[in-house]
Design a protein around this motif. Structure first.
Motif, PDB file in Angstrom:
ATOM      1  N   PHE A 109      39.333  19.852  65.550  1.00 13.51           N
ATOM      2  CA  PHE A 109      39.119  19.323  64.205  1.00 13.51           C
ATOM      3  C   PHE A 109      38.644  20.426  63.275  1.00 13.51           C
ATOM      4  O   PHE A 109      39.184  20.607  62.179  1.00 13.51           O
ATOM      5  CB  PHE A 109      38.088  18.181  64.220  1.00 13.51           C
ATOM      6  CG  PHE A 109      37.720  17.696  62.838  1.00 13.51           C
ATOM      7  CD1 PHE A 109      38.452  16.697  62.218  1.00 13.51           C
ATOM      8  CD2 PHE A 109      36.640  18.246  62.156  1.00 13.51           C
ATOM      9  CE1 PHE A 109      38.128  16.255  60.940  1.00 13.51           C
ATOM     10  CE2 PHE A 109      36.302  17.810  60.885  1.00 13.51           C
ATOM     11  CZ  PHE A 109      37.051  16.810  60.276  1.00 13.51           C
ATOM     12  N   PHE A 110      37.632  21.164  63.703  1.00 14.69           N
ATOM     13  CA  PHE A 110      37.070  22.186  62.821  1.00 14.69           C
ATOM     14  C   PHE A 110      37.994  23.400  62.679  1.00 14.69           C
ATOM     15  O   PHE A 110      37.990  24.054  61.634  1.00 14.69           O
ATOM     16  CB  PHE A 110      35.656  22.567  63.247  1.00 14.69           C
ATOM     17  CG  PHE A 110      34.646  21.563  62.776  1.00 14.69           C
ATOM     18  CD1 PHE A 110      34.269  21.501  61.444  1.00 14.69           C
ATOM     19  CD2 PHE A 110      34.119  20.630  63.652  1.00 14.69           C
ATOM     20  CE1 PHE A 110      33.374  20.549  60.987  1.00 14.69           C
ATOM     21  CE2 PHE A 110      33.212  19.672  63.218  1.00 14.69           C
ATOM     22  CZ  PHE A 110      32.836  19.632  61.875  1.00 14.69           C
ATOM     23  N   ARG A 132      34.374  14.227  62.090  1.00 13.51           N
ATOM     24  CA  ARG A 132      34.368  13.841  60.675  1.00 13.51           C
ATOM     25  C   ARG A 132      32.989  13.347  60.252  1.00 13.51           C
ATOM     26  O   ARG A 132      32.589  13.528  59.099  1.00 13.51           O
ATOM     27  CB  ARG A 132      35.436  12.769  60.449  1.00 13.51           C
ATOM     28  CG  ARG A 132      35.676  12.452  58.996  1.00 13.51           C
ATOM     29  CD  ARG A 132      36.846  11.505  58.815  1.00 13.51           C
ATOM     30  NE  ARG A 132      38.105  12.230  58.864  1.00 13.51           N
ATOM     31  CZ  ARG A 132      39.025  12.086  59.817  1.00 13.51           C
ATOM     32  NH1 ARG A 132      38.834  11.243  60.810  1.00 13.51           N
ATOM     33  NH2 ARG A 132      40.137  12.781  59.783  1.00 13.51           N
ATOM     34  N   GLN A 133      32.263  12.733  61.186  1.00 16.80           N
ATOM     35  CA  GLN A 133      30.914  12.245  60.871  1.00 16.80           C
ATOM     36  C   GLN A 133      29.962  13.390  60.522  1.00 16.80           C
ATOM     37  O   GLN A 133      28.922  13.161  59.907  1.00 16.80           O
ATOM     38  CB  GLN A 133      30.352  11.451  62.058  1.00 16.80           C
ATOM     39  CG  GLN A 133      31.127  10.195  62.393  1.00 16.80           C
ATOM     40  CD  GLN A 133      31.214   9.231  61.221  1.00 16.80           C
ATOM     41  OE1 GLN A 133      30.224   8.971  60.558  1.00 16.80           O
ATOM     42  NE2 GLN A 133      32.407   8.723  60.954  1.00 16.80           N
ATOM     43  N   LEU A 134      30.314  14.603  60.905  1.00 12.74           N
ATOM     44  CA  LEU A 134      29.466  15.759  60.622  1.00 12.74           C
ATOM     45  C   LEU A 134      29.694  16.312  59.215  1.00 12.74           C
ATOM     46  O   LEU A 134      28.967  17.208  58.775  1.00 12.74           O
ATOM     47  CB  LEU A 134      29.709  16.859  61.668  1.00 12.74           C
ATOM     48  CG  LEU A 134      29.432  16.436  63.109  1.00 12.74           C
ATOM     49  CD1 LEU A 134      29.892  17.519  64.090  1.00 12.74           C
ATOM     50  CD2 LEU A 134      27.963  16.112  63.304  1.00 12.74           C
ATOM     51  N   LEU A 135      30.693  15.780  58.526  1.00  6.15           N
ATOM     52  CA  LEU A 135      30.954  16.188  57.140  1.00  6.15           C
ATOM     53  C   LEU A 135      30.277  15.200  56.195  1.00  6.15           C
ATOM     54  O   LEU A 135      30.090  14.040  56.524  1.00  6.15           O
ATOM     55  CB  LEU A 135      32.463  16.204  56.859  1.00  6.15           C
ATOM     56  CG  LEU A 135      33.309  17.171  57.678  1.00  6.15           C
ATOM     57  CD1 LEU A 135      34.787  16.996  57.319  1.00  6.15           C
ATOM     58  CD2 LEU A 135      32.865  18.612  57.460  1.00  6.15           C
ATOM     59  N   TYR A 165      30.362  25.159  53.438  1.00  9.68           N
ATOM     60  CA  TYR A 165      30.727  26.160  54.446  1.00  9.68           C
ATOM     61  C   TYR A 165      29.483  26.770  55.094  1.00  9.68           C
ATOM     62  O   TYR A 165      29.408  26.931  56.307  1.00  9.68           O
ATOM     63  CB  TYR A 165      31.579  27.270  53.821  1.00  9.68           C
ATOM     64  CG  TYR A 165      33.030  26.911  53.574  1.00  9.68           C
ATOM     65  CD1 TYR A 165      33.653  25.836  54.198  1.00  9.68           C
ATOM     66  CD2 TYR A 165      33.803  27.671  52.700  1.00  9.68           C
ATOM     67  CE1 TYR A 165      34.974  25.527  53.979  1.00  9.68           C
ATOM     68  CE2 TYR A 165      35.140  27.374  52.468  1.00  9.68           C
ATOM     69  CZ  TYR A 165      35.720  26.300  53.110  1.00  9.68           C
ATOM     70  OH  TYR A 165      37.039  26.011  52.885  1.00  9.68           O
ATOM     71  N   ARG A 166      28.495  27.125  54.268  1.00 12.07           N
ATOM     72  CA  ARG A 166      27.274  27.731  54.803  1.00 12.07           C
ATOM     73  C   ARG A 166      26.557  26.757  55.734  1.00 12.07           C
ATOM     74  O   ARG A 166      26.089  27.136  56.811  1.00 12.07           O
ATOM     75  CB  ARG A 166      26.362  28.172  53.653  1.00 12.07           C
ATOM     76  CG  ARG A 166      25.170  28.995  54.142  1.00 12.07           C
ATOM     77  CD  ARG A 166      24.262  29.439  53.027  1.00 12.07           C
ATOM     78  NE  ARG A 166      23.570  28.259  52.530  1.00 12.07           N
ATOM     79  CZ  ARG A 166      23.300  28.035  51.249  1.00 12.07           C
ATOM     80  NH1 ARG A 166      23.661  28.895  50.338  1.00 12.07           N
ATOM     81  NH2 ARG A 166      22.657  26.946  50.883  1.00 12.07           N
ATOM     82  N   HIS A 167      26.480  25.492  55.330  1.00 10.83           N
ATOM     83  CA  HIS A 167      25.831  24.466  56.160  1.00 10.83           C
ATOM     84  C   HIS A 167      26.552  24.317  57.508  1.00 10.83           C
ATOM     85  O   HIS A 167      25.908  24.266  58.559  1.00 10.83           O
ATOM     86  CB  HIS A 167      25.810  23.132  55.411  1.00 10.83           C
ATOM     87  CG  HIS A 167      25.425  21.976  56.278  1.00 10.83           C
ATOM     88  ND1 HIS A 167      24.130  21.759  56.697  1.00 10.83           N
ATOM     89  CD2 HIS A 167      26.178  20.990  56.830  1.00 10.83           C
ATOM     90  CE1 HIS A 167      24.099  20.687  57.470  1.00 10.83           C
ATOM     91  NE2 HIS A 167      25.325  20.191  57.560  1.00 10.83           N
ATOM     92  N   LEU A 168      27.883  24.229  57.466  1.00  8.86           N
ATOM     93  CA  LEU A 168      28.646  24.054  58.708  1.00  8.86           C
ATOM     94  C   LEU A 168      28.491  25.254  59.629  1.00  8.86           C
ATOM     95  O   LEU A 168      28.315  25.097  60.846  1.00  8.86           O
ATOM     96  CB  LEU A 168      30.122  23.804  58.390  1.00  8.86           C
ATOM     97  CG  LEU A 168      30.434  22.474  57.697  1.00  8.86           C
ATOM     98  CD1 LEU A 168      31.909  22.407  57.312  1.00  8.86           C
ATOM     99  CD2 LEU A 168      30.054  21.290  58.576  1.00  8.86           C
ATOM    100  N   LEU A 169      28.549  26.452  59.065  1.00  3.81           N
ATOM    101  CA  LEU A 169      28.378  27.651  59.896  1.00  3.81           C
ATOM    102  C   LEU A 169      26.975  27.703  60.484  1.00  3.81           C
ATOM    103  O   LEU A 169      26.793  28.071  61.652  1.00  3.81           O
ATOM    104  CB  LEU A 169      28.672  28.909  59.074  1.00  3.81           C
ATOM    105  CG  LEU A 169      30.141  29.139  58.733  1.00  3.81           C
ATOM    106  CD1 LEU A 169      30.289  30.316  57.771  1.00  3.81           C
ATOM    107  CD2 LEU A 169      30.978  29.355  59.989  1.00  3.81           C
ATOM    108  N   GLY A 170      25.978  27.315  59.688  1.00  2.88           N
ATOM    109  CA  GLY A 170      24.601  27.283  60.180  1.00  2.88           C
ATOM    110  C   GLY A 170      24.409  26.287  61.308  1.00  2.88           C
ATOM    111  O   GLY A 170      23.555  26.475  62.186  1.00  2.88           O
ATOM    112  N   ALA A 171      25.211  25.219  61.299  1.00  2.25           N
ATOM    113  CA  ALA A 171      25.134  24.199  62.352  1.00  2.25           C
ATOM    114  C   ALA A 171      26.032  24.543  63.545  1.00  2.25           C
ATOM    115  O   ALA A 171      26.163  23.744  64.478  1.00  2.25           O
ATOM    116  CB  ALA A 171      25.524  22.833  61.780  1.00  2.25           C
ATOM    117  N   GLY A 172      26.659  25.712  63.519  1.00  2.00           N
ATOM    118  CA  GLY A 172      27.529  26.119  64.627  1.00  2.00           C
ATOM    119  C   GLY A 172      28.883  25.443  64.630  1.00  2.00           C
ATOM    120  O   GLY A 172      29.526  25.335  65.675  1.00  2.00           O
ATOM    121  N   LEU A 173      29.328  24.978  63.462  1.00  2.00           N
ATOM    122  CA  LEU A 173      30.606  24.265  63.372  1.00  2.00           C
ATOM    123  C   LEU A 173      31.676  25.147  62.745  1.00  2.00           C
ATOM    124  O   LEU A 173      32.319  24.793  61.757  1.00  2.00           O
ATOM    125  CB  LEU A 173      30.420  22.972  62.557  1.00  2.00           C
ATOM    126  CG  LEU A 173      29.380  21.999  63.119  1.00  2.00           C
ATOM    127  CD1 LEU A 173      29.120  20.858  62.159  1.00  2.00           C
ATOM    128  CD2 LEU A 173      29.812  21.486  64.487  1.00  2.00           C
TER     129      LEU A 173
END
Length: 195
Positions: free
Chosen positions: A128-129, A54-57, A113-121
């Motif tokens: 969680f993901f 959750r801290q990654l959001l 979504y783009r940020h999370l995918l770019g970070a490998g999440l």
């Protein structure tokens, strides 16, 4: 019944929209309830992983998305009020404002979504993901459908096809949008805030 209620064509005991839409909304809410329950139970079983993930959001982005959807819901409600007074052109303007507010949500969600995918999440990163993508992706599709419905209603209002005596279909569309709002109001704290 009061005179102002009569002017709006509101009768006591009137359930807005079509009964079929209420059944559809109930079915959709049941699916979301199952997904939300799965998320909550899994979080109880894996609290550390969920807390760290959750801290990654970005909570601020989640809050901005919440405000944009609630603003869209307010404009949709104001549009419905205009239809009750047989002012379809005013209703169309409020629906366009609702679409503009909802567009903010779409832009923010796609950016997230783009940020999370770019970070490998992605979905396979962890449980969680996986649940994050399923829940928010399913909701995102509902937002897009809701925006299509609001756009269609705005066009019908522009052409004067909705008024106080012909509003059931309009109310059904607005009800659908309010369901989308309601679900996000539950998803935002569940996914972004609560530990």
């Amino acid at each position: 019944m009061s005179t102002s209620a009569e002017a709006r064509g509101v009768s006591r005991g009137h359930l807005p929209g079509d009964l079929a839409m209420w059944f559809f909304i109930l079915a959709e809410l049941s699916v979301f309830a199952i997904l939300i329950l799965a998320f909550a139970v899994t979080q109880a079983l894996k609290p550390q992983m969920f807390g760290e993930s959750r801290q990654l959001l970005n909570t601020s982005t989640g809050l901005a998305m919440t405000l944009s959807l609630l603003t869209a819901g307010l404009f949709a409600a104001l549009a419905q009020e205009q239809i009750r007074y047989s002012r379809p052109r005013h209703g169309a303007i409020f629906l366009l404002a609702a679409l503009l507010a909802a567009s903010v949500y779409v832009v923010l969600k796609l950016t997230e979504y783009r940020h999370l995918l770019g970070a490998g999440l992605g979905m396979e990163h962890n449980t969680f993901f996986t649940l994050y993508w399923i829940l928010t992706g399913f909701h995102f599709l509902h937002v897009l459908l809701g925006m299509f419905i609001l756009g269609w209603l705005a066009e019908r209002c522009r052409r004067g096809l909705h008024n106080a005596s012909n509003r059931s279909g309009f109310e059904s569309g607005v009800l659908y949008w309010h369901m989308v709002d309601l679900i996000w109001v539950v998803l935002f704290p569940l996914v972004y805030v609560l530990n």
